[in-house]
Design an enzyme around this catalytic site. Sequence first.
Site, PDB file in Angstrom:
ATOM      1  N   HIS A  18       0.849  -1.205   0.000  1.00  0.00           N
ATOM      2  CA  HIS A  18       0.000   0.000   0.000  1.00  0.00           C
ATOM      3  C   HIS A  18       0.882   1.253   0.000  1.00  0.00           C
ATOM      4  CE1 HIS A  18      -3.145  -2.613   2.240  1.00  0.00           C
ATOM      5  NE2 HIS A  18      -3.661  -2.346   1.058  1.00  0.00           N
ATOM      6  N   LYS A  42     -16.322  -6.948   5.659  1.00  0.00           N
ATOM      7  CA  LYS A  42     -15.304  -7.776   6.297  1.00  0.00           C
ATOM      8  C   LYS A  42     -15.250  -7.418   7.782  1.00  0.00           C
ATOM      9  CE  LYS A  42     -12.504  -7.160   2.131  1.00  0.00           C
ATOM     10  NZ  LYS A  42     -11.325  -6.467   1.587  1.00  0.00           N
ATOM     11  N   ARG A  91      -1.967  -6.190  -8.248  1.00  0.00           N
ATOM     12  CA  ARG A  91      -0.712  -6.922  -8.004  1.00  0.00           C
ATOM     13  C   ARG A  91      -0.492  -7.994  -9.048  1.00  0.00           C
ATOM     14  NH1 ARG A  91      -2.816  -8.224  -2.132  1.00  0.00           N
ATOM     15  NH2 ARG A  91      -4.587  -8.414  -3.533  1.00  0.00           N
ATOM     16  N   SER A 129      -2.915  -7.791   2.949  1.00  0.00           N
ATOM     17  CA  SER A 129      -3.241  -7.592   4.371  1.00  0.00           C
ATOM     18  C   SER A 129      -3.706  -8.916   4.984  1.00  0.00           C
ATOM     19  CB  SER A 129      -4.349  -6.550   4.518  1.00  0.00           C
ATOM     20  OG  SER A 129      -3.921  -5.308   4.043  1.00  0.00           O
TER      21      SER A 129
HETATM   22  O1  PNS Z   1      -9.206  -2.609   0.436  1.00  0.00           O
HETATM   23  P1  PNS Z   1     -10.448  -3.144  -0.201  1.00  0.00           P
HETATM   24  O2  PNS Z   1     -11.234  -3.932   0.818  1.00  0.00           O
HETATM   25  O3  PNS Z   1     -10.155  -3.928  -1.448  1.00  0.00           O
HETATM   26  O4  PNS Z   1     -11.329  -1.868  -0.649  1.00  0.00           O
HETATM   27  C1  PNS Z   1     -12.611  -2.036  -1.199  1.00  0.00           C
HETATM   28  C2  PNS Z   1     -13.321  -0.671  -1.370  1.00  0.00           C
HETATM   29  C3  PNS Z   1     -13.341   0.094  -0.062  1.00  0.00           C
HETATM   30  C4  PNS Z   1     -12.568   0.151  -2.397  1.00  0.00           C
HETATM   31  C5  PNS Z   1     -14.759  -0.942  -1.883  1.00  0.00           C
HETATM   32  O5  PNS Z   1     -15.364  -1.887  -1.077  1.00  0.00           O
HETATM   33  C6  PNS Z   1     -15.620   0.305  -1.932  1.00  0.00           C
HETATM   34  O6  PNS Z   1     -15.400   1.187  -2.724  1.00  0.00           O
HETATM   35  N1  PNS Z   1     -16.639   0.388  -1.033  1.00  0.00           N
HETATM   36  C7  PNS Z   1     -17.506   1.532  -0.912  1.00  0.00           C
HETATM   37  C8  PNS Z   1     -18.952   1.205  -1.330  1.00  0.00           C
HETATM   38  C9  PNS Z   1     -19.114   1.300  -2.823  1.00  0.00           C
HETATM   39  O7  PNS Z   1     -18.913   2.336  -3.427  1.00  0.00           O
HETATM   40  N2  PNS Z   1     -19.477   0.163  -3.430  1.00  0.00           N
HETATM   41  C10 PNS Z   1     -19.637   0.030  -4.858  1.00  0.00           C
HETATM   42  C11 PNS Z   1     -18.309  -0.323  -5.509  1.00  0.00           C
HETATM   43  S1  PNS Z   1     -18.477  -0.619  -7.220  1.00  0.00           S
END
Ligand code: PNS
Length: 163
Positions: A18, A42, A91, A129
């Site tokens: 990150h 999660k 990645r 993570s």
């Molecule tokens: O680190 P992560 O868990 O891969 O991040 C995922 C994240 C936070 C980017 C994604 O879950 C997100 O954007 N959530 C916010 C809700 C949202 O906008 N959902 C629609 C996504 S298409």
Amino acid sequence: MVLRAVYPGTFDPVTNGHIDLIQRSANLFDEVVIGLLKNTEKTPLFTLEERVDMLEEVVRGLNNVTVTTFGGLLVDFAREIGASVIVRGIRAVSDYEFELQMALMNRRLSSAVETVFMMPAEAYSYISSRLVKEISLLGGSVHGLVPEIVEERLRAKRNAVAR
Ligand code: PNS
């Protein structure tokens, strides 16, 4: 015009992968806002406050990077903070499918924000993570995979679990 990017995620916890991406984004964009999702599906190991704390510590030297939390849709958050770019890390090919789906869905939700995929340095391409948490909680070393502050916090969590 200020080119502001949002780098969203769960960051449970922040890894060196990150950080590599944060540094690359900070070089590319005028401002980078790290957005921690508040209500993730999660179950995180670290509380939101702990995750913000660790991130703030590791980005302290980067003048154009800030850390904040958000709830709701990412595209709404991006609009609120005036970000026109969403940064996501890829990645390996295995990341691509889900990331593509999210990027296209976000594009459908808002045409005002563009997703930019970035690759971390090869040395970080296998770090996640999830694996870092698993290894650390099972007593393995995560030295070199996460910043020192995260290593310490993981050790504290392991000790708390072991008690
Ligand atoms: O680190 P992560 O868990 O891969 O991040 C995922 C994240 C936070 C980017 C994604 O879950 C997100 O954007 N959530 C916010 C809700 C949202 O906008 N959902 C629609 C996504 S298409």
